[in-house]
Design an enzyme around this catalytic site. Structure first.
Site, PDB file in Angstrom:
ATOM      1  N   ARG A 236       0.824  -1.216   0.000  1.00 51.73           N
ATOM      2  CA  ARG A 236       0.000   0.000   0.000  1.00 51.73           C
ATOM      3  C   ARG A 236       0.855   1.263   0.000  1.00 51.73           C
ATOM      4  O   ARG A 236       0.529   2.237  -0.688  1.00 51.73           O
ATOM      5  CB  ARG A 236      -0.916  -0.010   1.212  1.00 51.73           C
ATOM      6  CG  ARG A 236      -2.009  -1.074   1.075  1.00 51.73           C
ATOM      7  CD  ARG A 236      -2.925  -0.955   2.236  1.00 51.73           C
ATOM      8  NE  ARG A 236      -3.972  -1.939   2.230  1.00 51.73           N
ATOM      9  CZ  ARG A 236      -4.954  -1.942   3.112  1.00 51.73           C
ATOM     10  NH1 ARG A 236      -4.991  -1.005   4.034  1.00 51.73           N
ATOM     11  NH2 ARG A 236      -5.881  -2.861   3.077  1.00 51.73           N
TER      12      ARG A 236
ATOM     13  N   ASP B 111     -16.057   8.926   8.746  1.00 50.38           N
ATOM     14  CA  ASP B 111     -14.943   7.983   8.597  1.00 50.38           C
ATOM     15  C   ASP B 111     -13.666   8.816   8.628  1.00 50.38           C
ATOM     16  O   ASP B 111     -13.698  10.021   8.329  1.00 50.38           O
ATOM     17  CB  ASP B 111     -15.041   7.216   7.267  1.00 50.38           C
ATOM     18  CG  ASP B 111     -14.207   5.940   7.261  1.00 50.38           C
ATOM     19  OD1 ASP B 111     -14.773   4.844   7.378  1.00 50.38           O
ATOM     20  OD2 ASP B 111     -12.952   6.044   7.143  1.00 50.38           O
TER      21      ASP B 111
HETATM   22  C1  LIG Z   1     -13.674  -2.511   7.536  1.00 53.76           C
HETATM   23  S1  LIG Z   1     -14.319  -0.892   7.337  1.00 53.76           S
HETATM   24  C2  LIG Z   1     -15.934  -1.118   8.047  1.00 53.76           C
HETATM   25  C3  LIG Z   1     -16.995  -0.442   7.205  1.00 53.76           C
HETATM   26  C4  LIG Z   1     -18.425  -0.623   7.710  1.00 53.76           C
HETATM   27  N1  LIG Z   1     -18.576  -0.103   9.052  1.00 53.76           N
HETATM   28  C5  LIG Z   1     -18.843  -2.066   7.662  1.00 53.76           C
HETATM   29  O1  LIG Z   1     -18.954  -2.709   8.702  1.00 53.76           O
HETATM   30  O2  LIG Z   1     -19.080  -2.568   6.561  1.00 53.76           O
HETATM   31  C6  LIG Z   1     -13.450   0.003   8.625  1.00 53.76           C
HETATM   32  C7  LIG Z   1     -13.540   1.520   8.448  1.00 53.76           C
HETATM   33  O3  LIG Z   1     -13.068   2.132   9.641  1.00 53.76           O
HETATM   34  C8  LIG Z   1     -12.404   3.324   9.280  1.00 53.76           C
HETATM   35  N2  LIG Z   1     -11.506   3.733  10.378  1.00 53.76           N
HETATM   36  C9  LIG Z   1     -10.327   3.163  10.776  1.00 53.76           C
HETATM   37  N3  LIG Z   1      -9.794   3.876  11.776  1.00 53.76           N
HETATM   38  C10 LIG Z   1     -10.631   4.899  12.053  1.00 53.76           C
HETATM   39  C11 LIG Z   1     -10.617   5.979  12.966  1.00 53.76           C
HETATM   40  N4  LIG Z   1      -9.611   6.154  13.828  1.00 53.76           N
HETATM   41  N5  LIG Z   1     -11.647   6.852  12.954  1.00 53.76           N
HETATM   42  C12 LIG Z   1     -12.669   6.708  12.077  1.00 53.76           C
HETATM   43  N6  LIG Z   1     -12.734   5.715  11.162  1.00 53.76           N
HETATM   44  C13 LIG Z   1     -11.728   4.818  11.149  1.00 53.76           C
HETATM   45  C14 LIG Z   1     -11.658   2.938   8.010  1.00 53.76           C
HETATM   46  O4  LIG Z   1     -11.287   4.063   7.255  1.00 53.76           O
HETATM   47  C15 LIG Z   1     -12.671   2.020   7.323  1.00 53.76           C
HETATM   48  O5  LIG Z   1     -13.418   2.715   6.360  1.00 53.76           O
END
Ligand SMILES: C[S@@+](CC[C@H](N)C(=O)[O-])C[C@H]1O[C@@H](n2cnc3c(N)ncnc32)[C@H](O)[C@@H]1O
Length: 300
Positions: A57, A159
């Site tokens: 990445r 997000d």
């Molecule tokens: C695996 S996805 C989950 C998406 C959705 N909630 C689902 O369950 O399908 C995890 C998301 O968490 C976000 N994320 C990670 N760290 C974060 C943070 N510190 N604050 C806000 N969002 C965060 C990532 O950018 C990503 O889009």
């Protein structure tokens, strides 16, 4: 093409050999620094097994910037205000999501909303909204619960990742991403692209207008999303955080729920360490402990 440099003899530093040909060297110390930086910025814990993922990445960033080494790239992050921080975080988040992911949650939410139809405007916070599939599914669920294209619902979708949020705001997805949905739902909630947009669908404006997207890092000391949420969706993000961070975030999230509000976690997220204030209702749905019912939730 940069010279392949995948051996380093006579030093204690080990080089990662992630791909062939190995375009950049990533030393142990550099990998460890990357892990520390993303943990400090976003709370994300990266296991040593993620080294190949991290390499591939970030190698894209090195290429885009014309950096010759990870050392050169990491120098950019010495400046705390560097614009590269945003791209660094975007590169290291995992954004897997889909429409109606863990579908039982939307049945529970539909019943929860139906039971509150007369309560005026309701608010939902979806705080790891990724590319939008989850908050749009919340909008579809609200439309179905109220039997109206204009339900009194406000969905705040946040997000940390600015790149996925850009996609989310567009609301345009490959047809493939709705192939498992009933045709009737696809027709109700999406427009099919034609001409150069063939093979794509776009969320209908009535559903899209229920959702507002903004960037929010859950680690930020303040969250400008307000209170009184009838539901908080915090799914499949806690898994990236250590337990201390999870607990701190849950302690801050819980008071933002209505007294009878629901918190939804991801299928593999066990919030038992927050049991003093979050009561499990089953199926990774929680409610404030003080208002916890004795029986698990049922879906009709
Ligand atoms: C695996 S996805 C989950 C998406 C959705 N909630 C689902 O369950 O399908 C995890 C998301 O968490 C976000 N994320 C990670 N760290 C974060 C943070 N510190 N604050 C806000 N969002 C965060 C990532 O950018 C990503 O889009």
């Amino acid at each position: 093409m940069r010279p392949a440099n995948n051996t380093l003899q006579g030093t204690s530093e080990q080089l990662v050999l992630p791909e062939s040909p190995h375009e950049f060297a990533m030393r142990n110390g550099e990998f460890e620094r990357i892990c520390r930086l993303i943990y400090q910025r976003a709370g994300i814990t990266l296991a040593p097994s993620k080294r190949t993922m991290v390499y591939s990445r970030l190698a894209r960033r090195l290429r885009a910037l014309g950096d010759a080494s990870f050392a050169e790239y990491l120098k950019r992050l010495d400046d705390l205000d560097s614009q590269e921080w945003e791209q660094f975080v975007n590169a290291l988040t995992t954004n897997l999501t889909s429409f109606y992911r863990e579908p039982h949650h939307f049945e529970i939410l539909r019943d929860h909303l139906k039971a509150r139809r007369t309560q005026g405007r309701l608010r939902i916070w979806c705080n790891a909204a990724s590319s939008g599939e989850e908050p749009y599914t919340l909008a579809f669920t609200a439309i179905e619960a109220f039997g109206s294209l204009h339900p009194p619902i406000e969905i705040i979708a946040t997000d940390i990742d600015t790149q996925v949020l850009q996609r989310a705001r567009l609301g345009v997805y490959p047809l493939e991403s709705v192939k498992s949905l009933p045709a009737e739902r696809v027709a109700r909630f999406f427009r099919r692209g034609v001409g150069e947009n063939a093979g794509m669908v776009k969320v209908r404006p009535e559903a899209a207008s229920l959702v507002s997207f903004s960037q929010l890092n859950l680690l930020d000391p303040s969250w400008s999303v307000g209170n009184n949420f009838t539901a908080i969706f915090c799914r499949n993000v806690m898994i990236y955080f250590d337990r201390a961070t999870q607990l701190t975030l849950l302690e801050r999230m819980a008071p933002r729920l209505d007294p009878d509000g629901l918190l939804f976690a991801g299928h593999s997220e066990n919030l038992s360490h927050a049991r003093a204030f979050l009561h499990p209702l089953g199926q990774t749905v929680y409610r404030l402990a003080a208002a916890a019912p004795k029986t698990p939730l049922r879906t009709s």
